[in-house]
Design a protein around this motif. Structure first.
Motif, PDB file in Angstrom:
ATOM      1  N   UNK A 227      72.412 -40.689   9.755  1.00  0.00           N
ATOM      2  CA  UNK A 227      71.816 -39.724  11.110  1.00  0.00           C
ATOM      3  C   UNK A 227      72.473 -40.185  11.673  1.00  0.00           C
ATOM      4  N   UNK A 228      73.887 -39.625  11.774  1.00  0.00           N
ATOM      5  CA  UNK A 228      74.841 -38.687  12.607  1.00  0.00           C
ATOM      6  C   UNK A 228      75.066 -37.370  12.324  1.00  0.00           C
ATOM      7  N   UNK A 229      75.190 -36.525  13.246  1.00  0.00           N
ATOM      8  CA  UNK A 229      75.287 -35.257  13.711  1.00  0.00           C
ATOM      9  C   UNK A 229      76.172 -34.920  13.113  1.00  0.00           C
ATOM     10  N   UNK A 230      75.865 -33.613  12.437  1.00  0.00           N
ATOM     11  CA  UNK A 230      77.213 -33.094  12.154  1.00  0.00           C
ATOM     12  C   UNK A 230      77.237 -31.848  12.609  1.00  0.00           C
ATOM     13  N   UNK A 231      76.059 -30.984  13.506  1.00  0.00           N
ATOM     14  CA  UNK A 231      76.006 -30.242  14.440  1.00  0.00           C
ATOM     15  C   UNK A 231      74.586 -29.655  14.320  1.00  0.00           C
ATOM     16  N   UNK A 232      74.730 -28.956  15.652  1.00  0.00           N
ATOM     17  CA  UNK A 232      73.931 -28.199  15.829  1.00  0.00           C
ATOM     18  C   UNK A 232      73.567 -27.666  16.085  1.00  0.00           C
ATOM     19  N   UNK A 233      72.954 -26.411  16.467  1.00  0.00           N
ATOM     20  CA  UNK A 233      73.081 -24.688  16.053  1.00  0.00           C
ATOM     21  C   UNK A 233      71.950 -24.077  17.011  1.00  0.00           C
ATOM     22  N   UNK A 234      72.468 -23.835  18.524  1.00  0.00           N
ATOM     23  CA  UNK A 234      71.265 -23.282  18.842  1.00  0.00           C
ATOM     24  C   UNK A 234      70.420 -21.509  18.197  1.00  0.00           C
ATOM     25  N   UNK A 235      69.520 -22.374  18.382  1.00  0.00           N
ATOM     26  CA  UNK A 235      68.075 -21.036  18.151  1.00  0.00           C
ATOM     27  C   UNK A 235      68.258 -19.662  19.109  1.00  0.00           C
ATOM     28  N   UNK A 236      66.800 -18.732  18.988  1.00  0.00           N
ATOM     29  CA  UNK A 236      66.347 -18.362  20.554  1.00  0.00           C
ATOM     30  C   UNK A 236      65.103 -17.988  20.989  1.00  0.00           C
ATOM     31  N   UNK A 237      64.341 -19.731  20.311  1.00  0.00           N
ATOM     32  CA  UNK A 237      63.229 -20.302  19.733  1.00  0.00           C
ATOM     33  C   UNK A 237      62.746 -21.035  18.816  1.00  0.00           C
ATOM     34  N   UNK A 238      61.532 -21.333  19.764  1.00  0.00           N
ATOM     35  CA  UNK A 238      61.089 -22.888  19.061  1.00  0.00           C
ATOM     36  C   UNK A 238      61.170 -22.811  16.629  1.00  0.00           C
ATOM     37  N   UNK A 239      61.036 -23.381  16.362  1.00  0.00           N
ATOM     38  CA  UNK A 239      60.940 -23.065  14.828  1.00  0.00           C
ATOM     39  C   UNK A 239      59.947 -24.736  14.186  1.00  0.00           C
ATOM     40  N   UNK A 240      59.145 -23.555  13.397  1.00  0.00           N
ATOM     41  CA  UNK A 240      58.547 -24.996  12.683  1.00  0.00           C
ATOM     42  C   UNK A 240      58.705 -24.846  10.403  1.00  0.00           C
ATOM     43  N   UNK A 241      59.758 -23.782  10.211  1.00  0.00           N
ATOM     44  CA  UNK A 241      59.710 -23.598   8.914  1.00  0.00           C
ATOM     45  C   UNK A 241      60.223 -24.340   8.460  1.00  0.00           C
ATOM     46  N   UNK A 242      60.207 -24.687   7.656  1.00  0.00           N
ATOM     47  CA  UNK A 242      61.721 -25.315   6.901  1.00  0.00           C
ATOM     48  C   UNK A 242      62.643 -24.472   5.966  1.00  0.00           C
ATOM     49  N   UNK A 243      64.180 -25.547   6.241  1.00  0.00           N
ATOM     50  CA  UNK A 243      64.768 -24.688   5.535  1.00  0.00           C
ATOM     51  C   UNK A 243      65.284 -24.187   4.413  1.00  0.00           C
ATOM     52  N   UNK A 244      65.716 -23.687   3.760  1.00  0.00           N
ATOM     53  CA  UNK A 244      66.079 -23.312   2.621  1.00  0.00           C
ATOM     54  C   UNK A 244      67.824 -23.428   2.760  1.00  0.00           C
ATOM     55  N   UNK A 245      67.822 -24.102   1.441  1.00  0.00           N
ATOM     56  CA  UNK A 245      69.837 -23.587   0.973  1.00  0.00           C
ATOM     57  C   UNK A 245      69.984 -23.231  -0.053  1.00  0.00           C
ATOM     58  N   UNK A 246      70.712 -22.195   0.024  1.00  0.00           N
ATOM     59  CA  UNK A 246      71.611 -21.317  -1.299  1.00  0.00           C
ATOM     60  C   UNK A 246      72.702 -22.064  -0.906  1.00  0.00           C
ATOM     61  N   UNK A 247      73.855 -22.094  -1.607  1.00  0.00           N
ATOM     62  CA  UNK A 247      75.141 -21.942  -2.147  1.00  0.00           C
ATOM     63  C   UNK A 247      75.822 -23.310  -0.349  1.00  0.00           C
ATOM     64  N   UNK A 248      75.904 -22.411   0.390  1.00  0.00           N
ATOM     65  CA  UNK A 248      77.187 -22.287   1.862  1.00  0.00           C
ATOM     66  C   UNK A 248      75.657 -22.038   2.727  1.00  0.00           C
ATOM     67  N   UNK A 249      75.028 -21.681   2.431  1.00  0.00           N
ATOM     68  CA  UNK A 249      74.488 -20.834   3.700  1.00  0.00           C
ATOM     69  C   UNK A 249      73.104 -21.603   4.033  1.00  0.00           C
TER      70      UNK A 249
END
Length: 560
Positions: A227-249
Motif C-alpha cells: 500500500x505504499x506509493x510507487x508513483x502518481x501521474x497527473x492526467x488532464x482530467x478525471x478518470x473512471x476507466x480501469x488501467x490495462x497493462x502490457x509489458x512495461x506500459x
C-alpha cells in the motif's frame, strides 16, 4: 436470497496422440462504469478536474495517505490464476475466457439479492469465491458454486469499482470515500490508501503485485503490495476507466477523451492520443500489442504500441463499454443505440441490435460464444456469428424495480459478466440481484479437450474444426515450420443426444505424402485412426471424422 440448483456432469477426455488431448501428428511425428448522462456531468457531480495543467506528468509527492498495515503474512500479490480475477479477466482487459461455455443455456442456477442496485462487475478467485461491490457500501464474497454468502466488508460509501483478486485470495477495490482498499482472504482490512477524490476505477495488478488504479482526482496511481506509493501521474482530467497493462506500459483513458501510455516503472508519460469526446471505455490490449478502446464520439479505436492510429471504426453511437477480444482478434463492443458490433481489422463483420443502450462489456467463452447485458433488462448470449443463442429478460421475472433519480432499473444489466472454470456465467443486475447461469445439460454431458499437434519435415498447416449438430463449437489453426512443432487445444462439452464431427484441412507447400495419426481417448477407451494425406500441386486435403460414431462404436464394442 438463493434460488435454483446446481447442475452436475461427468468428465470425458478426447485425445489425439497426447495426454488428455486430441493430437494430430504429421510426417511420423481475452467495469463497466456509470454513464455521464445518468449520474451527472463532470461539473455537477464533482468528477471534473479544475486543473488544466500538462497532459500527464509524474507527481512524486504523495498527496494521498495510507492507513497502518495490519501485518498480513508475506504472500504473492500478483493477479490470481482464478478463472476471472479482475475486470476484463486479465491484466490486458481482453475479456476472453479459456473455458468452454457451449453448454450454458440461460438457466439460472442461483440468485443473490442485495439491498440496492449493482454496477460493480464480479471477479472470481482460485478458491471458488465470487466478489463484487455495491452502492450500499459493501463488498460481497459469495461461494460461486451455490451463491451462499461467505463474508461482507463495509467501507461506508458506495462501491462502483470492480475487485481484483490476488494469488493469496486477497482483494483490492476502490470506493466513494476516495480510498483504495486491500482486504485479506477472510474479508479483514489489510490497508487502505486515500486519494483526493472518489475511486470508481477498477484496479489492475502486474506480476510483481504492484497495483494500478485511477481516481476522479485526475491521477493514475501505482502502489506496491503493502500500500505504499510507487508513483502518481497527473492526467488532464478525471478518470473512471480501469488501467490495462502490457509489458512495461500502463494504458488509461480519461474524461477529456484522451488515452495515455505511461511507463510502468516510474509513471512517465510515453504518449497520449485524444478523441473528440469522453472516454469511459477501459483500454484493451491485443496479443499483437494494439490498444483498443471506444469513445463517446462513436468511434472504436485501435492504436499501435507507439500511439499512432492503426484504424478506427464509426459505430454511429456513443461507446461506453470496453472492447473484448476473440481468439481470432475480432473486437466486440456495444454502443448507446443498442448495437453490439464485431469488428476485425477496422471492418464491420456483423452487428446485433438490442432494445436499449449497452454499457456492459462482453465476456467471451473459449469456443467463441459472447455474453453481455443491456439496459433493456435483458442478458444476451450470442454465437460467434452474431446470432442470438439465448437471452434472459428481467422483465419476465418477479423482481421489484429500483428507482434511482429519474431512472427505474427494470433489471437493467450494466455490470460486465465473468466466466467460471465450469463455464458458468456470472453477472449483476441494476435491481440488486447477482446471477449465475448454467445449462440444463443431461447428467451424461462430458467435458472434452481436443488438442492438436503439427510436426514433420515439410512446411504445412492444418485447420481443425469441431461441430455439434453442424454448428461450430471450436476451431484451431496451426502453421508448421521445420523444427518448430505447434500445438493447440479446443475444449467443449459432449452430449449423448448430439452429433459431433471433426474436420481437418491439411495444406502443404510441397508435393508428397504426409501420414497422420489420430488417437482418441475417453475414460478407459481409446482408438487410433491412420490417414495418409497425399498432397498434389498445392491442393487442400480435407478429412471429416464422425466423432459420435467413433466414440459410440468403440464403447459398444468393448461392452460386447
Amino acid at each position: 436470497m438463493l434460488e435454483g440448483g446446481i447442475v452436475g456432469g461427468k468428465t470425458l477426455a478426447l485425445i489425439l496422440s497426447g495426454v488428455l488431448v486430441l493430437s494430430v501428428v504429421f510426417g511420423g511425428v481475452l467495469g463497466s462504469h456509470l454513464q455521464e448522462d445518468e449520474v451527472g456531468s463532470e461539473e455537477d457531480d464533482g468528477l471534473g478536474s479544475d486543473d488544466s495543467g500538462s497532459s500527464s506528468e509524474e507527481d512524486s509527492d504523495s498527496k494521498g495517505s495510507r492507513s497502518e498495515s495490519l501485518g498480513r503474512p508475506e504472500s504473492s500479490r500478483s493477479l490470481s490464476d482464478g478463472p476471472w480475477p479482475s475486470y476484463g479477466r486479465d491484466s490486458k482487459n481482453a475479456g476472453l475466457s479459456p473455458y468452454d461455455t457451449s453448454h450454458v443455456d440461460g438457466t439460472v442456477n442461483w440468485t443473490y439479492e442485495t439491498d440496492t442496485w449493482l454496477w460493480s462487475s464480479p471477479a472470481i478467485g482460485s478458491e471458488g469465491r465470487l466478489y463484487f461491490g455495491s452502492p450500499d457500501g459493501y463488498i460481497y464474497a459469495l461461494d460461486a458454486e451455490d451463491g451462499s454468502e461467505e463474508w461482507v466488508f463495509s467501507t461506508g460509501e458506495q462501491i462502483i469499482s470492480s475487485p481484483a483478486v490476488c494469488e493469496d485470495e486477497s482483494i483490492y477495490f476502490g470506493s466513494d470515500d476516495n480510498k483504495l482498499y486491500a482486504l485479506d482472504a477472510d474479508g479483514n482490512l489489510d490497508w487502505s490508501y486515500e486519494t483526493d477524490e472518489r475511486v470508481f476505477s477498477s484496479p489492475n495488478l502486474d506480476e510483481e503485485g504492484n497495483i494500478y488504479v485511477g481516481s476522479s482526482d485526475g491521477h493514475l496511481y501505482s502502489l506496491d503490495p503493502d500500500g505504499d506509493l510507487n508513483w502518481r501521474s497527473e492526467l488532464d482530467s478525471w478518470t473512471w476507466t480501469s488501467p490495462a497493462l502490457d509489458d512495461d506500459v500502463v494504458y488509461m483513458g480519461t474524461g477529456d477523451g484522451t488515452v495515455y501510455a505511461m511507463d510502468r516503472t516510474d509513471g512517465t508519460e510515453l504518449w497520449n492520443y485524444t478523441t473528440e469526446e469522453t472516454i469511459y471505455s477501459s483500454p484493451t490490449v491485443g496479443e499483437d500489442g494494439l490498444v483498443y478502446f471506444g469513445s463517446y464520439d462513436g468511434f472504436l479505436y485501435a492504436l499501435n504500441p507507439d500511439g499512432t492510429l492503426e484504424w478506427d471504426h464509426d459505430v454511429g453511437s456513443k461507446i461506453h463499454p470496453s472492447p473484448s477480444l476473440g481468439q481470432d482478434g475480432t473486437v466486440y463492443v456495444g454502443s448507446h443505440d443498442g448495437g453490439f458490433h464485431a469488428v476485425n481489422e477496422g471492418e464491420l463483420e456483423w452487428s446485433f441490435e438490442a432494445e436499449d443502450r449497452i454499457s456492459s462489456s462482453a465476456a467471451i467463452g473459449a469456443e467463441g460464444n459472447i455474453y453481455f447485458g443491456s439496459e433493456d433488462g435483458t442478458f444476451y448470449s450470442l454465437g460467434p456469428d452474431g446470432e442470438e443463442r439465448w437471452s434472459f429478460s428481467r422483465g419476465n421475472q418477479d423482481f421489484e424495480s429500483v428507482e434511482i433519480g429519474e431512472y427505474e432499473s427494470g433489471g437493467a444489466f450494466y455490470s460486465s459478466p465473468a466466466i467460471g472454470e465450469d463455464g458458468r456465467i456470472y453477472t449483476n443486475s441494476f435491481d440488486g440481484n447477482a446471477f449465475a447461469f448454467n445449462g440444463t445439460e443431461s447428467e451424461d454431458a462430458m467435458e472434452v479437450e481436443a488438442g492438436f499437434r503439427i510436426a514433420g519435415r515439410r512446411n504445412s498447416n492444418i485447420t481443425a474444426l469441431v461441430e455439434e449438430d453442424r454448428e461450430e463449437i471450436g476451431s484451431v489453426e496451426l502453421e508448421r515450420e521445420p523444427g518448430k512443432p505447434q500445438e493447440a487445444n479446443i475444449t467443449f462439452r459432449y452430449h449423448e443426444d448430439s452429433d459431433y464431427t471433426l474436420e481437418v484441412t491439411y495444406r502443404n507447400e510441397n508435393k508428397g505424402a504426409n501420414p497422420v495419426w489420430i488417437s482418441l481417448y475417453w475414460g478407459d477407451e481409446n482408438t487410433t485412426i491412420i490417414e495418409n494425406f497425399n498432397h498434389k500441386d498445392g491442393e487442400e486435403q480435407v478429412v471429416e471424422y464422425d466423432l459420435t460414431e467413433i466414440i459410440e462404436n468403440t464403447s459398444a464394442g468393448d461392452q460386447d
